[in-house]
Structure formats: structure tokens, C-alpha cells
Design a protein around this motif. Structure first.
Motif, PDB file in Angstrom:
ATOM      1  N   VAL A  73       0.810  -1.171  -0.095  1.00 33.86           N
ATOM      2  CA  VAL A  73      -0.089   0.099   0.050  1.00 33.86           C
ATOM      3  C   VAL A  73       0.958   1.276  -0.050  1.00 33.86           C
ATOM      4  O   VAL A  73       1.802   1.301   0.722  1.00 33.86           O
ATOM      5  N   VAL A  74       0.658   2.392  -1.040  1.00 30.70           N
ATOM      6  CA  VAL A  74       1.305   3.312  -1.029  1.00 30.70           C
ATOM      7  C   VAL A  74       0.383   4.723  -0.592  1.00 30.70           C
ATOM      8  O   VAL A  74      -0.605   4.603  -1.515  1.00 30.70           O
ATOM      9  N   VAL A  75       1.077   5.414   0.162  1.00 33.18           N
ATOM     10  CA  VAL A  75       0.123   6.647   0.698  1.00 33.18           C
ATOM     11  C   VAL A  75       1.020   7.771   0.634  1.00 33.18           C
ATOM     12  O   VAL A  75       2.207   7.517   0.636  1.00 33.18           O
ATOM     13  N   LYS A  76       0.534   8.848   1.050  1.00 35.99           N
ATOM     14  CA  LYS A  76       1.343  10.140   1.193  1.00 35.99           C
ATOM     15  C   LYS A  76       1.954   9.927   2.510  1.00 35.99           C
ATOM     16  O   LYS A  76       1.490   9.539   3.569  1.00 35.99           O
ATOM     17  N   LYS A  77       3.131  10.446   2.605  1.00 35.27           N
ATOM     18  CA  LYS A  77       3.895  10.453   3.931  1.00 35.27           C
ATOM     19  C   LYS A  77       3.349  10.895   5.156  1.00 35.27           C
ATOM     20  O   LYS A  77       3.266  10.333   6.256  1.00 35.27           O
ATOM     21  N   LEU A 111      -9.904   4.137   2.150  1.00 35.94           N
ATOM     22  CA  LEU A 111      -9.306   4.596   1.012  1.00 35.94           C
ATOM     23  C   LEU A 111      -9.659   4.304  -0.323  1.00 35.94           C
ATOM     24  O   LEU A 111     -10.196   3.219  -0.489  1.00 35.94           O
ATOM     25  N   ASN A 112      -9.489   5.190  -1.215  1.00 34.81           N
ATOM     26  CA  ASN A 112      -9.907   4.852  -2.619  1.00 34.81           C
ATOM     27  C   ASN A 112      -8.513   4.621  -3.492  1.00 34.81           C
ATOM     28  O   ASN A 112      -7.795   5.531  -3.533  1.00 34.81           O
ATOM     29  N   PHE A 113      -8.393   3.448  -3.731  1.00 34.01           N
ATOM     30  CA  PHE A 113      -7.070   3.165  -4.568  1.00 34.01           C
ATOM     31  C   PHE A 113      -7.002   3.537  -5.963  1.00 34.01           C
ATOM     32  O   PHE A 113      -7.913   3.153  -6.758  1.00 34.01           O
ATOM     33  N   ALA A 114      -5.757   3.405  -6.384  1.00 31.41           N
ATOM     34  CA  ALA A 114      -5.387   3.480  -7.941  1.00 31.41           C
ATOM     35  C   ALA A 114      -4.927   2.088  -8.118  1.00 31.41           C
ATOM     36  O   ALA A 114      -3.637   1.863  -7.521  1.00 31.41           O
ATOM     37  N   VAL A 115      -5.098   1.287  -9.101  1.00 34.40           N
ATOM     38  CA  VAL A 115      -4.289  -0.013  -9.482  1.00 34.40           C
ATOM     39  C   VAL A 115      -4.379  -0.111 -10.874  1.00 34.40           C
ATOM     40  O   VAL A 115      -5.080   0.427 -11.594  1.00 34.40           O
ATOM     41  N   GLU A 116      -3.210  -0.809 -11.381  1.00 38.60           N
ATOM     42  CA  GLU A 116      -2.920  -1.086 -12.568  1.00 38.60           C
ATOM     43  C   GLU A 116      -3.973  -2.239 -13.054  1.00 38.60           C
ATOM     44  O   GLU A 116      -4.282  -3.209 -12.525  1.00 38.60           O
ATOM     45  N   ALA A 117      -4.745  -2.057 -14.204  1.00 41.94           N
ATOM     46  CA  ALA A 117      -5.780  -2.951 -14.761  1.00 41.94           C
ATOM     47  C   ALA A 117      -5.377  -4.210 -14.972  1.00 41.94           C
ATOM     48  O   ALA A 117      -4.068  -4.338 -15.560  1.00 41.94           O
ATOM     49  N   GLY A 118      -5.933  -5.295 -14.412  1.00 44.83           N
ATOM     50  CA  GLY A 118      -5.420  -6.704 -14.784  1.00 44.83           C
ATOM     51  C   GLY A 118      -4.171  -7.030 -13.956  1.00 44.83           C
ATOM     52  O   GLY A 118      -3.578  -7.987 -13.896  1.00 44.83           O
ATOM     53  N   SER A 119      -3.875  -6.062 -12.861  1.00 42.46           N
ATOM     54  CA  SER A 119      -2.379  -6.354 -12.021  1.00 42.46           C
ATOM     55  C   SER A 119      -2.967  -7.302 -10.734  1.00 42.46           C
ATOM     56  O   SER A 119      -4.068  -7.357 -10.433  1.00 42.46           O
ATOM     57  N   VAL A 164      -1.890   9.246  -6.939  1.00 43.79           N
ATOM     58  CA  VAL A 164      -1.801   9.426  -5.262  1.00 43.79           C
ATOM     59  C   VAL A 164      -1.053  10.894  -5.101  1.00 43.79           C
ATOM     60  O   VAL A 164      -1.531  11.541  -4.250  1.00 43.79           O
ATOM     61  N   SER A 165       0.159  10.990  -6.007  1.00 44.48           N
ATOM     62  CA  SER A 165       0.728  12.381  -5.723  1.00 44.48           C
ATOM     63  C   SER A 165      -0.039  13.497  -6.129  1.00 44.48           C
ATOM     64  O   SER A 165       0.036  14.574  -5.463  1.00 44.48           O
ATOM     65  N   SER A 166      -0.910  13.412  -7.009  1.00 41.63           N
ATOM     66  CA  SER A 166      -1.785  14.532  -7.383  1.00 41.63           C
ATOM     67  C   SER A 166      -2.960  14.694  -6.649  1.00 41.63           C
ATOM     68  O   SER A 166      -3.777  15.826  -6.535  1.00 41.63           O
ATOM     69  N   GLY A 167      -3.295  13.723  -5.610  1.00 40.52           N
ATOM     70  CA  GLY A 167      -4.425  13.684  -4.891  1.00 40.52           C
ATOM     71  C   GLY A 167      -5.706  13.026  -5.507  1.00 40.52           C
ATOM     72  O   GLY A 167      -6.788  13.054  -4.938  1.00 40.52           O
ATOM     73  N   THR A 168      -5.743  12.576  -6.749  1.00 41.15           N
ATOM     74  CA  THR A 168      -6.890  11.965  -7.387  1.00 41.15           C
ATOM     75  C   THR A 168      -7.235  10.699  -6.740  1.00 41.15           C
ATOM     76  O   THR A 168      -8.568  10.470  -6.652  1.00 41.15           O
ATOM     77  N   CYS A 169      -6.219  10.055  -6.181  1.00 40.75           N
ATOM     78  CA  CYS A 169      -6.594   8.893  -5.396  1.00 40.75           C
ATOM     79  C   CYS A 169      -5.898   8.716  -3.990  1.00 40.75           C
ATOM     80  O   CYS A 169      -4.818   9.457  -3.753  1.00 40.75           O
ATOM     81  N   ASN A 215       8.624  10.580  -6.659  1.00 32.24           N
ATOM     82  CA  ASN A 215       7.472  10.666  -5.632  1.00 32.24           C
ATOM     83  C   ASN A 215       7.940  10.681  -4.434  1.00 32.24           C
ATOM     84  O   ASN A 215       7.641   9.881  -3.347  1.00 32.24           O
ATOM     85  N   ALA A 216       8.793  11.869  -4.027  1.00 32.33           N
ATOM     86  CA  ALA A 216       9.458  11.919  -2.869  1.00 32.33           C
ATOM     87  C   ALA A 216       8.287  11.947  -1.699  1.00 32.33           C
ATOM     88  O   ALA A 216       8.851  11.716  -0.345  1.00 32.33           O
ATOM     89  N   GLY A 217       7.131  12.590  -1.769  1.00 30.03           N
ATOM     90  CA  GLY A 217       6.155  12.610  -0.952  1.00 30.03           C
ATOM     91  C   GLY A 217       5.395  11.379  -0.502  1.00 30.03           C
ATOM     92  O   GLY A 217       4.388  11.496   0.339  1.00 30.03           O
ATOM     93  N   LEU A 218       5.567  10.264  -1.114  1.00 32.00           N
ATOM     94  CA  LEU A 218       4.921   9.101  -0.937  1.00 32.00           C
ATOM     95  C   LEU A 218       5.737   8.218  -0.084  1.00 32.00           C
ATOM     96  O   LEU A 218       6.874   7.947  -0.146  1.00 32.00           O
ATOM     97  N   THR A 219       4.982   7.161   0.529  1.00 32.69           N
ATOM     98  CA  THR A 219       5.744   6.194   1.164  1.00 32.69           C
ATOM     99  C   THR A 219       4.742   4.853   1.294  1.00 32.69           C
ATOM    100  O   THR A 219       3.571   4.626   0.791  1.00 32.69           O
TER     101      THR A 219
END
Length: 264
Positions: free
Chosen positions: A130-134, A149-157, A183-188, A208-212
Motif C-alpha cells: 500500500v502506497v500513501v502520502k507520507k 481509502l480509494n485506491f489506484a491500481v493497474e488494470a489486470g494487475s 496518489v501524488s496528485s491527490g486524485t486517489c 514521488n518523494a512525498g509518498l511512502t
């Protein structure tokens, strides 16, 4: 009458000769190795997935652990390698249509893959994380905490599979890099991606320094997929074994920071 019989026998002999010739041709055609060597290229289906397959800014060359291993494997077959970006959700269709010869892109060996492709022996350990903002990471350290949370995932992954398995809300996107952008943009709120990718593309010193990343949702293994019945699978297994023995596989893994994940 004798003339008719002679003509009939001649026709039968011609049909049988054609049939046997056809069988011989079919055997050659059924060999993926022969097919690839005849056309002179190994076409590899990939997505943009650092550190496995990616391009350095300003370059058109695909590099990464998987990309470099694919180049070396193609060389061992005496052919050139060609990388083709695919929609990950269409990988099985692409390989069956012969648009590509294999899928070599940190592919998780899930049932859907192993039932539809001839897969190599596993070569890397991985997990979905799981990747979120720090600044909110301490709130999402358990599977249940992430249900809001509302997640972004690669289709079929494999990431999408884990989202479904845990009952998470999610949006399908083109690839894992796009999931991080969401996630970085805040869309998810969050993304589920491969741990190896998270190690290379998330946190200090990355774009993506602001994510962890917080929690592992599973454990899994990577493999390469060929068409069902392909004789290239065993060729690759032999190549992997030889590359481990001579140290070249570990050298490439070290270059891209995945040596700890190698299955030896």
C-alpha cells in the motif's frame, strides 16, 4: 481398369506425401524457438515498470533488470530483442495473437497467468504494498485501516487482485507508474503496487518523494510467460540456471537494486 487403379494409387501417394510434408511443417511451426530464430527477433511485452523495464530520461532505450536479462537471453538465442509496451490487462490476448513472444515485466505468477501461459521458473520474490502520502502513513498500517481509502491500481494487475480480495474501493489505471501519479496528485488516496517498484520509485530521491509504502498485502513470485506449449520456456529456465551459476544474473540484479529479491 489397371490404368484407373494406377492413377488412383498415384493420387493416394501424392496425398500421403503432402500430408507427411504438412506434418513436418507443422512441427517446425509449433516450435516457438524456431519461429523466433526464423524471424530474428524476440518480441517482449512490457509496461513502464522501474526497476524492471523503464527508460532513463532523455533515452529511448529500455533498461532495467528484466530488460537487461531479456537482451542477454535474446543474444543467447542469436536474435535481436524488441520491446513492445502493452496494456497489462491484454497480456494473454497479446501473446496468443503472436503480437509478442513473451511477457517479461515483473509478472506475478497468479492462477490466471499460469493457466493461460507456459511460465518460467520463478526468479524474484515480491509483494503487493500500500502506497500513501507520507503525512498520513501512520493512519494506514493495517489491512482494515485501509478500507476507507480509494485506491489506484493497474488494470489486470496483482495489485487489482489484492484490492478486490480485501474489499477495497479502486480505480483502474494504465500502469503502476500512473497509479503513483494519481496518489501524488491527490486524485486517489492510495495505490497498490509491486514492492520492488515502490523501493525504486517512492520516497526520498525519487519523483514521488512525498509518498511512502506501509504494509505488505501478500507475498508472491515473478516469472516470464510464453505461449502454451512453448519450447522457449525450457530454454529460458536453462538460461536462468546458467546466469545464476556464472554470476551474471546477480550482477544485473545488483545494478538495479533487486539482488535481495533474487530466487537462487
Amino acid at each position: 481398369m489397371k490404368k484407373i487403379i494406377a492413377i488412383t494409387l498415384a493420387v493416394l501417394m501424392a496425398v500421403m506425401t503432402f500430408a507427411f510434408a504438412g506434418c513436418g511443417d507443422k512441427k517446425t511451426t509449433d516450435s516457438d524457438l524456431a519461429y523466433v530464430q526464423d524471424k530474428g527477433t524476440l518480441v517482449v511485452g512490457i509496461t513502464d515498470f522501474e526497476p524492471m523495464d523503464y527508460k532513463v530520461k532523455g533515452s529511448d532505450e529500455w533498461v532495467g533488470f528484466d530488460a537487461d536479462m531479456a537482451k542477454a537471453f535474446a543474444k543467447s538465442l542469436g536474435v535481436e530483442v524488441q520491446f513492445v509496451e502493452i496494456e497489462w490487462d491484454n497480456k494473454i490476448m497479446e501473446i496468443n495473437n503472436k503480437s509478442i513472444d513473451c511477457v517479461w515485466n515483473g509478472m506475478t505468477l497468479v492462477d490466471e497467468v499460469t493457466s493461460a501461459m507456459s511460465c518460467s521458473t520463478p526468479y524474484c520474490n515480491n509483494a503487493q504494498v500500500v502506497v500513501v502520502k507520507k503525512d498520513v502513513a501512520d493512519k494506514y498500517t493495517t489491512v482494515d485501516a485501509c478500507k476507507s481509502l480509494n485506491f489506484a491500481v493497474e488494470a489486470g494487475s496483482a495489485g487489482m487482485k489484492m484490492a478486490k480480495a480485501n474489499g477495497y474501493k479502486f480505480t483502474e489505471v494504465k500502469d503502476q507508474a500512473t497509479a503513483l501519479t494519481e496518489v501524488s496528485s491527490g486524485t486517489c488516496d492510495a495505490a497498490i503496487i509491486d514492492k520492488l517498484m515502490a523501493g525504486a520509485m517512492v520516497g526520498e530521491g525519487t519523483s514521488n518523494a512525498g509518498l511512502t509504502y506501509t504494509i505488505d498485502l501478500n507475498s508472491e513470485k515473478y516469472g516470464v510467460g510464453f505461449r502454451k506449449g512453448s519450447d522457449l520456456t525450457e530454454k529460458l529456465n536453462e538460461f536462468f540456471k546458467a546466469s545464476l551459476a556464472d554470476g551474471s544474473m546477480e550482477q544485473i540484479a545488483e545494478q538495479y537494486g533487486v539482488q535481495a529479491a533474487l530466487i537462487k
